[in-house]
Design a protein around this motif. Structure first.
Motif, PDB file in Angstrom:
ATOM      1  N   ASP A   1       0.758  -1.202   0.017  1.00 20.96           N
ATOM      2  CA  ASP A   1      -0.117   0.001   0.103  1.00 20.96           C
ATOM      3  C   ASP A   1       0.831   1.140  -0.128  1.00 20.96           C
ATOM      4  OD1 ASP A   1      -1.930   1.923   0.268  1.00 20.96           O
ATOM      5  OD2 ASP A   1      -2.641   1.259   2.328  1.00 20.96           O
TER       6      ASP A   1
ATOM      7  N   ASP B   1      -4.826   4.388  -5.714  1.00 17.55           N
ATOM      8  CA  ASP B   1      -5.980   4.139  -6.302  1.00 17.55           C
ATOM      9  C   ASP B   1      -6.010   3.270  -7.230  1.00 17.55           C
ATOM     10  OD1 ASP B   1      -8.723   5.489  -7.022  1.00 17.55           O
ATOM     11  OD2 ASP B   1      -7.866   5.819  -8.817  1.00 17.55           O
ATOM     12  N   ASP B   2      -4.664   2.842  -7.904  1.00 15.97           N
ATOM     13  CA  ASP B   2      -4.613   1.886  -8.997  1.00 15.97           C
ATOM     14  C   ASP B   2      -3.369   1.060  -8.634  1.00 15.97           C
ATOM     15  OD1 ASP B   2      -5.209  -0.148 -10.942  1.00 15.97           O
ATOM     16  OD2 ASP B   2      -5.148   1.834 -12.561  1.00 15.97           O
TER      17      ASP B   2
ATOM     18  N   GLU C   1     -14.550  -5.954  -1.411  1.00 16.32           N
ATOM     19  CA  GLU C   1     -14.115  -6.115  -2.933  1.00 16.32           C
ATOM     20  C   GLU C   1     -12.804  -6.738  -2.694  1.00 16.32           C
ATOM     21  OE1 GLU C   1     -14.015  -2.646  -5.141  1.00 16.32           O
ATOM     22  OE2 GLU C   1     -16.058  -2.204  -5.009  1.00 16.32           O
ATOM     23  N   ALA C   2     -11.751  -6.261  -1.960  1.00 14.92           N
ATOM     24  CA  ALA C   2     -10.578  -7.172  -1.922  1.00 14.92           C
ATOM     25  C   ALA C   2     -10.882  -8.382  -1.356  1.00 14.92           C
ATOM     26  CB  ALA C   2      -9.641  -6.267  -0.843  1.00 14.92           C
TER      27      ALA C   2
ATOM     28  N   GLY D   1      -5.119   7.195  -3.270  1.00 10.83           N
ATOM     29  CA  GLY D   1      -6.344   6.269  -2.872  1.00 10.83           C
ATOM     30  C   GLY D   1      -6.096   4.832  -2.002  1.00 10.83           C
ATOM     31  N   GLN D   2      -6.982   4.177  -2.043  1.00 11.12           N
ATOM     32  CA  GLN D   2      -6.474   2.845  -1.226  1.00 11.12           C
ATOM     33  C   GLN D   2      -7.606   1.949  -1.888  1.00 11.12           C
ATOM     34  OE1 GLN D   2      -6.900   2.667   2.851  1.00 11.12           O
ATOM     35  NE2 GLN D   2      -4.926   1.633   3.118  1.00 11.12           N
ATOM     36  N   ARG D   3      -7.054   1.253  -2.863  1.00 13.75           N
ATOM     37  CA  ARG D   3      -7.982  -0.178  -3.463  1.00 13.75           C
ATOM     38  C   ARG D   3      -7.071  -1.204  -3.600  1.00 13.75           C
ATOM     39  NH1 ARG D   3     -10.784   2.556  -8.838  1.00 13.75           N
ATOM     40  NH2 ARG D   3     -11.988   0.401  -8.325  1.00 13.75           N
TER      41      ARG D   3
ATOM     42  N   GLU E   1      -7.829  -4.064  -3.809  1.00 15.84           N
ATOM     43  CA  GLU E   1      -8.507  -5.086  -4.759  1.00 15.84           C
ATOM     44  C   GLU E   1      -7.707  -4.949  -6.153  1.00 15.84           C
ATOM     45  OE1 GLU E   1     -11.234  -1.693  -4.661  1.00 15.84           O
ATOM     46  OE2 GLU E   1     -10.140  -2.897  -3.337  1.00 15.84           O
ATOM     47  N   ARG E   2      -7.375  -3.992  -6.415  1.00 13.24           N
ATOM     48  CA  ARG E   2      -6.504  -3.507  -7.703  1.00 13.24           C
ATOM     49  C   ARG E   2      -5.124  -4.445  -7.752  1.00 13.24           C
ATOM     50  NH1 ARG E   2      -8.365   0.282 -11.361  1.00 13.24           N
ATOM     51  NH2 ARG E   2     -10.402   0.488 -11.360  1.00 13.24           N
TER      52      ARG E   2
ATOM     53  N   SER F   1      -0.474   4.413  -0.400  1.00 10.16           N
ATOM     54  CA  SER F   1      -1.341   5.438  -0.274  1.00 10.16           C
ATOM     55  C   SER F   1      -0.717   6.589   0.631  1.00 10.16           C
ATOM     56  CB  SER F   1      -2.778   5.195  -0.034  1.00 10.16           C
ATOM     57  OG  SER F   1      -2.839   4.547   1.516  1.00 10.16           O
TER      58      SER F   1
END
Length: 563
Positions: A101, A142-143, A207-208, A173-175, A177-178, A103
């Motif tokens: 991560d 974010d990606d 989602e993750a 951002g913090q995604r 799952e991507r 972010s």
């Protein structure tokens, strides 16, 4: 002899049930022969043997020969075996993809001095203590983006650790799952049927967790290493707002449960890595020690094929057996050239696949001239693309561009060919400017990702790829890759360019003493060398800047494509 009979057995004994067909076929043929003989309806049975010369004997032989052929064929299919042979042990180890991560929350100070520095230190320990196996590094905000693809050289991954930070990410951002999606895509692209994905972060949403469950279904274990504390710490977002970053251990535990892995909070030493079972990757395949070989029974059924083929000659017309033997003896003499080049029995696509394999091996050894000779004559998109790579590595830029054009004629829109053609065209223009006395402009002519001068960017041949047995076969196109797989392919070329640039920069810095060739060079050669060195020093050699530029270009490309 007794040892032979004791060790004799069948590898596929279920085929022995087919021996019941032999008496049935023999009885059917004899009955058929009797019905077709017209004299049997006109002459008494006790007089028939005295009137027909050899008729009964031929009928009996005609029934036994097919039955004997069936027996030989069934025994060959059953796999008779009486000796063993050595088989090398498979020592491939489970690969690992680390998902970090990056972010703005990574700058929180609840793990002093900061989460980011603690994560860098933990990754350095993991790379130093891990006992083999390929490793890749993916970062996300974010990606998600690939820092280094799967490689067995852990030092290559450690090269970028000090440059990791939120500032290199295009959008905050913090995604997570991507990141997990991209990690699974890298493993799948490498042909790995098993592997580990390690997420370093402080939380994971539903989602993750769903993506982790999907990765588990593909054979990849997803684990989590928690960054932070439950109390958390204040952190300034990129937009200037201030928030609280806390460790959500419950969501990370749910993520590990969905991914079939484990969750551990980051701690001192290697206890957390040992709890995650990542320091000693599991063997994929054989569980034997290194250097050992397994034993397997050898199938000896092929010894029954020559008598079976000789027996089949009797099924032809009279004197046809002699003609078949003569034809078999003369056939190899009629194709001496093809037999010398790999076997007259091979099809054109099989010979092309063999040429591609040999060309790729020569390319990876650095023997580009031999690779060129192997790739020539393969009139497919892969053949022309690989030929262009070999020509570019020899400095024949015009011929390489022509080869890329031919590859695009066979497969329009071939991403690798388009990217490498742009890089080679840019290198040709810089070469022309240099020959005309104009200083080359660094960074000009970038192709796909961070495609640079092919003297630094080594194209990847397509004859063989990863563990996918269907990859690179002549005349066969791979199925469309998912978006994340295409992203990983696009970034692999940029990763290679980054490594080449860093190696050149380090070699340049170490070259402090003049070599024997420099001592003997003329004034004109010295001037040309110094101009070239000055141009090379202009190339940025900070990995952080390279990563930031690569991620920005990749983000813009994805935005244009609507991803």
């Amino acid at each position: 002899m007794s040892g032979f009979w004791q060790s004799l057995h069948f590898l596929r004994p279920e085929w022995l049930w087919a021996l019941l067909l032999a008496p049935a076929v023999m009885a059917w043929l004899q009955l058929r022969q009797r019905r077709r003989d017209p004299w049997r309806h006109l002459v008494d049975p006790h007089l028939l043997p005295h009137l027909l010369e050899g008729g009964t004997r031929r009928a009996r032989v005609s029934g036994w020969l097919p039955a004997l052929g069936i027996v030989l064929a069934v025994l060959a299919l059953a796999g008779p075996s009486w000796r063993q042979e050595s088989q090398p042990a498979w020592q491939s180890k489970s690969p690992l993809v680390v998902v970090l991560d990056l972010s703005s929350r990574i700058l929180a100070t609840d793990l002093p001095p900061s989460r980011l520095l603690q994560a860098r230190s933990k990754l350095a320990t993991l790379l130093a203590e891990r006992e083999g196996g390929e490793v890749a590094l993916v970062v996300f905000a974010d990606d998600a983006y690939t820092v280094t693809p799967l490689t067995s050289d852990a030092a290559n991954v450690a090269l970028f650790l000090d440059e990791l930070g939120p500032e290199i990410m295009p959008v905050d951002g913090q995604r997570p799952e991507r990141g997990i999606e991209l990690a699974a895509s890298l493993l799948r692209q490498a042909g790995a049927t098993r592997g580990d994905i390690l997420l370093l972060g402080d939380r994971a949403g539903t989602e993750a967790q769903a993506v982790a469950a999907h990765a588990r279904s593909l054979g990849y274990r997803v684990s989590a290493l928690g960054l932070g504390t439950a109390q958390g710490a204040a952190v300034r977002e990129r937009d200037g707002s201030v928030g609280q970053a806390r460790l959500d251990a419950r969501s990370l535990q749910a993520l590990a449960g969905s991914g079939g892995g484990r969750y551990v909070q980051l701690g001192a030493g290697t206890a957390d890595l040992q709890a995650l079972d990542l320091l000693r990757p599991a063997l994929v395949g054989s569980q034997q020690g290194e250097g050992e070989a397994s034993k397997r029974w050898r199938d000896e059924g092929f010894w029954l094929l020559p008598p079976l083929m000789l027996l089949s000659l009797l099924a032809f017309r009279r004197r046809a057996g002699l003609a078949m033997v003569a034809l078999a003896c003369l056939l190899p003499l009629s194709l001496p050239v093809q037999a010398a080049e790999g076997g007259w029995w091979q099809r054109d696509d099989q010979r092309q696949h063999r040429q591609l394999s040999e060309g790729v091996s020569a390319y990876r050894r650095g023997d580009f001239a031999t690779a060129q000779r192997q790739f020539e004559g393969i009139d497919t998109a892969e053949g022309w693309y690989n030929l262009g790579n070999a020509l570019a590595r020899q400095g024949r830029y015009d011929d390489a561009i022509d080869a890329y054009d031919r590859a695009l004629e066979h497969q329009p829109g071939m991403d690798d060919a388009v990217a490498n053609r742009a890089a080679v065209d840019a290198a040709r223009k810089r070469q022309q400017q240099s020959s005309q006395g104009q200083p080359p402009q660094p960074g000009s002519g970038k192709g796909k990702g961070a495609g640079n001068d092919p003297a630094r960017q080594q194209p990847s041949p397509q004859g063989q790829t990863g563990g996918d047995p269907q990859a690179g076969k002549p005349g066969q196109q791979s199925p469309p890759s998912p978006p994340q797989a295409e992203d990983a392919t696009a970034q692999q070329q940029a990763d290679q360019a980054q490594r080449e640039q860093m190696e050149q920069a380090m070699q340049q810095s170490r070259a402090s003493t003049p070599s024997q060739a420099q001592a003997n060079e003329t004034a004109e050669q010295r001037e040309r060398r110094q101009a070239t060195e000055a141009w090379i020093r202009r190339v940025p050699d900070e990995p952080g800047s390279l990563l930031k530029a690569k991620f920005r270009i990749e983000h813009e490309r994805r935005s244009r494509e609507g991803r």
